[in-house]
Design an enzyme around this catalytic site. Structure first.
Site, mmCIF file in Angstrom:
data_model
loop_
_atom_site.group_PDB
_atom_site.id
_atom_site.type_symbol
_atom_site.label_atom_id
_atom_site.label_comp_id
_atom_site.label_asym_id
_atom_site.label_seq_id
_atom_site.Cartn_x
_atom_site.Cartn_y
_atom_site.Cartn_z
ATOM 1 N N ASN A 113 34.750 25.414 39.710
ATOM 2 C CA ASN A 113 34.582 26.709 40.386
ATOM 3 C C ASN A 113 33.941 27.700 39.419
ATOM 4 O O ASN A 113 34.108 27.585 38.206
ATOM 5 C CB ASN A 113 35.963 27.234 40.807
ATOM 6 C CG ASN A 113 35.884 28.558 41.534
ATOM 7 O OD1 ASN A 113 35.033 28.760 42.410
ATOM 8 N ND2 ASN A 113 36.760 29.493 41.189
ATOM 9 N N HIS A 115 33.856 31.784 38.507
ATOM 10 C CA HIS A 115 34.653 32.994 38.737
ATOM 11 C C HIS A 115 34.035 34.156 37.939
ATOM 12 O O HIS A 115 33.725 33.992 36.756
ATOM 13 C CB HIS A 115 36.095 32.750 38.287
ATOM 14 C CG HIS A 115 36.989 33.914 38.587
ATOM 15 N ND1 HIS A 115 37.435 34.194 39.865
ATOM 16 C CD2 HIS A 115 37.497 34.883 37.792
ATOM 17 C CE1 HIS A 115 38.182 35.286 39.828
ATOM 18 N NE2 HIS A 115 38.237 35.728 38.590
ATOM 19 N N SER A 142 32.943 32.740 34.258
ATOM 20 C CA SER A 142 33.564 31.500 33.780
ATOM 21 C C SER A 142 33.366 30.374 34.802
ATOM 22 O O SER A 142 33.462 30.614 36.013
ATOM 23 C CB SER A 142 35.080 31.669 33.616
ATOM 24 O OG SER A 142 35.385 32.797 32.835
ATOM 25 N N ASP A 151 42.587 30.265 39.871
ATOM 26 C CA ASP A 151 41.593 30.483 38.807
ATOM 27 C C ASP A 151 42.151 30.168 37.421
ATOM 28 O O ASP A 151 41.754 30.777 36.411
ATOM 29 C CB ASP A 151 41.072 31.942 38.837
ATOM 30 C CG ASP A 151 40.421 32.283 40.174
ATOM 31 O OD1 ASP A 151 39.719 31.414 40.726
ATOM 32 O OD2 ASP A 151 40.621 33.400 40.672
HETATM 33 C C1 GRF Z 1 30.205 34.764 42.931
HETATM 34 O O1 GRF Z 1 30.244 36.003 42.282
HETATM 35 C C2 GRF Z 1 31.270 33.853 42.416
HETATM 36 O O2 GRF Z 1 31.614 34.070 41.092
HETATM 37 C C3 GRF Z 1 32.448 34.211 43.291
HETATM 38 O O3 GRF Z 1 31.879 34.453 44.557
HETATM 39 C C4 GRF Z 1 30.535 34.898 44.400
HETATM 40 C C5 GRF Z 1 29.679 34.021 45.265
HETATM 41 O O4 GRF Z 1 28.344 34.454 45.295
HETATM 42 N N1 GRF Z 1 33.424 33.164 43.277
HETATM 43 P P1 GRF Z 1 27.254 33.585 46.074
HETATM 44 O O5 GRF Z 1 27.829 33.297 47.472
HETATM 45 O O6 GRF Z 1 27.012 32.336 45.300
HETATM 46 O O7 GRF Z 1 26.060 34.469 46.166
#
Ligand code: GRF
Length: 196
Positions: A113, A115, A142, A151
């Site tokens: 994932n 984050h 991260s 997370d």
């Molecule tokens: C990103 O900022 C990611 O870190 C978080 O959700 C957002 C997703 O953005 N988990 P996208 O849909 O890839 O534009």
């Protein structure tokens, strides 16, 4: 002596996304540019109107939306799809559901994932807002393994970037996304190389 190097195997990915899908598309663009030796087999979402589906369609990537109020049934249906795909990693990119025991037990160590914080700081929702509220002038991103904790799985790679007090939130978000896109591609490259 002639050395023959085996062609490296493509990393086979399934991306989970609930919204915009810019990370998903950045990974696909890196594949197209031959920067990343990988293939996205499918996009999985919990939202049928996620913009990520439009991006998937543009790239000819099969995309699926799953709904079931019963969490175990929801994940069992996804598992049904995943079992038909031979993949290396599930790549969560803005997937706004907690991965439950059905998928975790089946694919532990294969789910990652991204984050938007310098984990272990600012877990959960609104991570950027949490950092800004704390007055941070360095923002983190991260990539980590997914486990039962929110997370909290082992961190694979992080990046920190400086901001200035005068920056608007929109500007910071734009910079953050640029870092995310780069970091996710780097991590996937490294996972692919370490596999050989
Ligand atoms: C990103 O900022 C990611 O870190 C978080 O959700 C957002 C997703 O953005 N988990 P996208 O849909 O890839 O534009």
């Amino acid at each position: 002596m002639v050395r023959v190097y085996p062609l490296s195997k493509k990393l086979r990915l399934v991306v989970f996304a609930s919204g915009n899908g810019s990370n998903f598309e950045a990974i696909q663009e890196a594949i197209i540019q031959e920067e990343l030796n990988a293939e996205i087999l499918a996009l999985v979402s919990n939202k049928k109107d996620a913009y990520a589906h439009t991006r998937a369609e543009k790239h000819g990537i099969p995309s699926y939306a799953f709904f079931n109020k019963e969490k175990d049934l929801y994940e069992s249906e996804i598992l049904g799809l995943l079992e038909t795909l031979e993949f290396d990693y599930i790549v969560c990119a803005g997937y706004m559901k907690i991965i439950g025991p059905i998928l975790l037990n089946a694919y532990r160590g294969k789910i990652i994932n991204i984050h938007p914080s310098n984990l272990p700081l600012y877990k959960g929702l609104n991570a950027l807002e949490q950092a800004l509220d704390a007055g941070d002038l360095e923002i983190g991103v991260s990539v980590h393994y997914v486990d039962e904790t929110l997370d909290g799985g082992a961190i694979i790679k992080q990046v920190l970037f400086p901001i200035e007090e005068s920056y608007s939130k929109d500007k910071i978000e734009t910079i953050l996304h640029q870092h995310e896109h780069k970091l996710y591609v780097e991590v996937l490259k490294e996972l692919g190389e370490n596999r050989r």
